[in-house]
Design an enzyme around this catalytic site. Sequence first.
Site, PDB file in Angstrom:
ATOM      1  N   GLU A 108       1.101  -0.452   0.330  1.00 53.33           N
ATOM      2  CA  GLU A 108       0.005  -0.111  -0.251  1.00 53.33           C
ATOM      3  C   GLU A 108       0.741   1.033   0.229  1.00 53.33           C
ATOM      4  O   GLU A 108       0.436   2.283  -0.758  1.00 53.33           O
ATOM      5  CB  GLU A 108      -1.366   0.495   1.040  1.00 53.33           C
ATOM      6  CG  GLU A 108      -1.761  -1.129   1.307  1.00 53.33           C
ATOM      7  CD  GLU A 108      -2.386  -1.200   2.553  1.00 53.33           C
ATOM      8  OE1 GLU A 108      -2.171  -1.599   2.772  1.00 53.33           O
ATOM      9  OE2 GLU A 108      -4.058  -1.079   2.023  1.00 53.33           O
ATOM     10  N   GLU A 128      -3.352  -9.651   3.858  1.00 51.74           N
ATOM     11  CA  GLU A 128      -4.124  -8.246   5.266  1.00 51.74           C
ATOM     12  C   GLU A 128      -5.546  -9.947   5.560  1.00 51.74           C
ATOM     13  O   GLU A 128      -5.486 -10.584   6.588  1.00 51.74           O
ATOM     14  CB  GLU A 128      -4.417  -7.698   5.168  1.00 51.74           C
ATOM     15  CG  GLU A 128      -3.590  -6.711   5.201  1.00 51.74           C
ATOM     16  CD  GLU A 128      -2.997  -6.183   3.858  1.00 51.74           C
ATOM     17  OE1 GLU A 128      -3.569  -7.105   3.189  1.00 51.74           O
ATOM     18  OE2 GLU A 128      -2.331  -4.874   3.626  1.00 51.74           O
TER      19      GLU A 128
HETATM   20  N1  COA Z   1       5.978  -7.965  10.856  1.00 49.25           N
HETATM   21  C1  COA Z   1       6.575  -8.116  11.209  1.00 49.25           C
HETATM   22  N2  COA Z   1       8.271  -9.232  11.575  1.00 49.25           N
HETATM   23  C2  COA Z   1       7.722  -9.806  10.725  1.00 49.25           C
HETATM   24  C3  COA Z   1       7.400  -8.846   8.923  1.00 49.25           C
HETATM   25  C4  COA Z   1       6.286  -8.107   9.988  1.00 49.25           C
HETATM   26  N3  COA Z   1       5.590  -8.112   8.466  1.00 49.25           N
HETATM   27  N4  COA Z   1       8.075  -9.874   8.217  1.00 49.25           N
HETATM   28  C5  COA Z   1       8.708 -10.800   8.261  1.00 49.25           C
HETATM   29  N5  COA Z   1       9.023 -10.015  10.397  1.00 49.25           N
HETATM   30  C6  COA Z   1      10.318 -11.203  10.480  1.00 49.25           C
HETATM   31  C7  COA Z   1       9.454 -12.368  10.810  1.00 49.25           C
HETATM   32  O1  COA Z   1       8.654 -12.726  11.941  1.00 49.25           O
HETATM   33  C8  COA Z   1      10.956 -12.963  11.024  1.00 49.25           C
HETATM   34  O2  COA Z   1      11.528 -12.713  12.423  1.00 49.25           O
HETATM   35  P1  COA Z   1      12.543 -13.293  13.074  1.00 49.25           P
HETATM   36  O3  COA Z   1      13.972 -13.692  12.066  1.00 49.25           O
HETATM   37  O4  COA Z   1      12.771 -12.669  14.557  1.00 49.25           O
HETATM   38  O5  COA Z   1      11.362 -14.831  12.717  1.00 49.25           O
HETATM   39  C9  COA Z   1      12.450 -12.311   9.914  1.00 49.25           C
HETATM   40  O6  COA Z   1      10.866 -10.910   9.431  1.00 49.25           O
HETATM   41  C10 COA Z   1      12.342 -12.999   8.550  1.00 49.25           C
HETATM   42  O7  COA Z   1      11.466 -13.117   8.228  1.00 49.25           O
HETATM   43  P2  COA Z   1      10.704 -14.294   7.433  1.00 49.25           P
HETATM   44  O8  COA Z   1       9.311 -14.755   7.083  1.00 49.25           O
HETATM   45  O9  COA Z   1      11.594 -15.932   7.797  1.00 49.25           O
HETATM   46  O10 COA Z   1      11.632 -13.983   5.805  1.00 49.25           O
HETATM   47  P3  COA Z   1      11.463 -15.211   4.559  1.00 49.25           P
HETATM   48  O11 COA Z   1      11.699 -14.439   3.732  1.00 49.25           O
HETATM   49  O12 COA Z   1      11.798 -16.519   4.819  1.00 49.25           O
HETATM   50  O13 COA Z   1      10.024 -14.662   4.317  1.00 49.25           O
HETATM   51  C11 COA Z   1       8.043 -13.054   4.029  1.00 49.25           C
HETATM   52  C12 COA Z   1       9.431 -13.241   3.621  1.00 49.25           C
HETATM   53  C13 COA Z   1       7.949 -11.159   3.795  1.00 49.25           C
HETATM   54  C14 COA Z   1       7.657 -13.762   2.824  1.00 49.25           C
HETATM   55  C15 COA Z   1       7.643 -13.841   5.651  1.00 49.25           C
HETATM   56  O14 COA Z   1       8.095 -12.961   6.105  1.00 49.25           O
HETATM   57  C16 COA Z   1       6.103 -12.618   5.760  1.00 49.25           C
HETATM   58  O15 COA Z   1       4.683 -13.268   5.058  1.00 49.25           O
HETATM   59  N6  COA Z   1       5.622 -11.782   6.100  1.00 49.25           N
HETATM   60  C17 COA Z   1       4.013 -11.192   6.760  1.00 49.25           C
HETATM   61  C18 COA Z   1       3.720 -10.814   5.255  1.00 49.25           C
HETATM   62  C19 COA Z   1       2.424  -9.944   5.600  1.00 49.25           C
HETATM   63  O16 COA Z   1       1.486 -11.032   5.878  1.00 49.25           O
HETATM   64  N7  COA Z   1       2.099  -9.315   5.511  1.00 49.25           N
HETATM   65  C20 COA Z   1       0.879  -8.072   6.381  1.00 49.25           C
HETATM   66  C21 COA Z   1       0.986  -8.018   7.103  1.00 49.25           C
HETATM   67  S1  COA Z   1      -0.269  -6.911   7.187  1.00 49.25           S
END
Ligand code: COA
Length: 247
Positions: A108, A128
């Site tokens: 966004e 979301e």
């Molecule tokens: N909020 C808080 N922490 C987040 C985050 C978010 N939106 N996105 C990633 N992180 C953190 C993870 O918890 C992880 O923390 P840790 O190392 O303490 O476990 C770190 O960032 C790395 O994330 P990870 O998932 O291991 O990385 P990845 O490269 O395998 O995957 C994503 C990347 C972006 C696909 C995955 O992190 C993800 O799906 N994030 C959430 C996306 C989401 O739903 N966003 C909408 C929010 S409204």
Amino acid sequence: MTDTLVVEESVDRVVVTLSRPDVRNAIDQQMVTELHQVCAELEADPRILLLTGSGGTFAAGADIAQLRERRRDDALRGINSGLFDRIRRLPMPTIALVEGYALGGGAELAYACDFRVGTPTARIGNPEPGLGILAAAGGTWRLVELVGEPVAKEILLAGRVLDADEAHALRLLNEVVEPDDLLAAGHRWADRIAKQAPLAVRLTKSVFHAPREAHPVIDDLAQAVLFETTDKHDRMTAFLERRKEKK
Ligand code: COA
């Protein structure tokens, strides 16, 4: 440099890097506050904004650890929606440089910018509803304006994540370049913008986003302002003189 951002300023542009790489640049309250500070500076001294992420990610959304604790009154404060609207209204154009994930609030934030340049790893979506909430900071309306209802519904209701080619085909990404060219590509767009008359760019952006009922009066008023500028006279004189020299 602030807690969550790296800010590099020059005469006609500011480059802001979201800098919480350990959490994929998740947007927390501190980052929101600091981005508001950047907005305040750009409102006082209008310049082009280039917005990028650190560590190969644009932004993985709002910080879910904070989001989980937010309640009704937090939502009503419009934490992200207010910020992204302010970014949308910045006087000069804004360019998002999207490497890797731009999800949820990260997507966004990119939608709120005027231009988006990506790399082949760009992934854009709004997960979301999978977290029990809705994309309340532009997903349900700005995304529709950008890509149309069919694709927006795939993203918002069925969790579709666009890859770089799909986003480029829809012009949700204006351009896709290799990662080592991303910042330079952003600067090339900024250079194109910077060649135009700054006030003409500013007023074009505001008039572009005015509601339908404001047109054409708002266009005429903005034009009236521009017709009185020395820049307009100089640029048109330069054009006419170049043509005379060619003859
Ligand atoms: N909020 C808080 N922490 C987040 C985050 C978010 N939106 N996105 C990633 N992180 C953190 C993870 O918890 C992880 O923390 P840790 O190392 O303490 O476990 C770190 O960032 C790395 O994330 P990870 O998932 O291991 O990385 P990845 O490269 O395998 O995957 C994503 C990347 C972006 C696909 C995955 O992190 C993800 O799906 N994030 C959430 C996306 C989401 O739903 N966003 C909408 C929010 S409204």
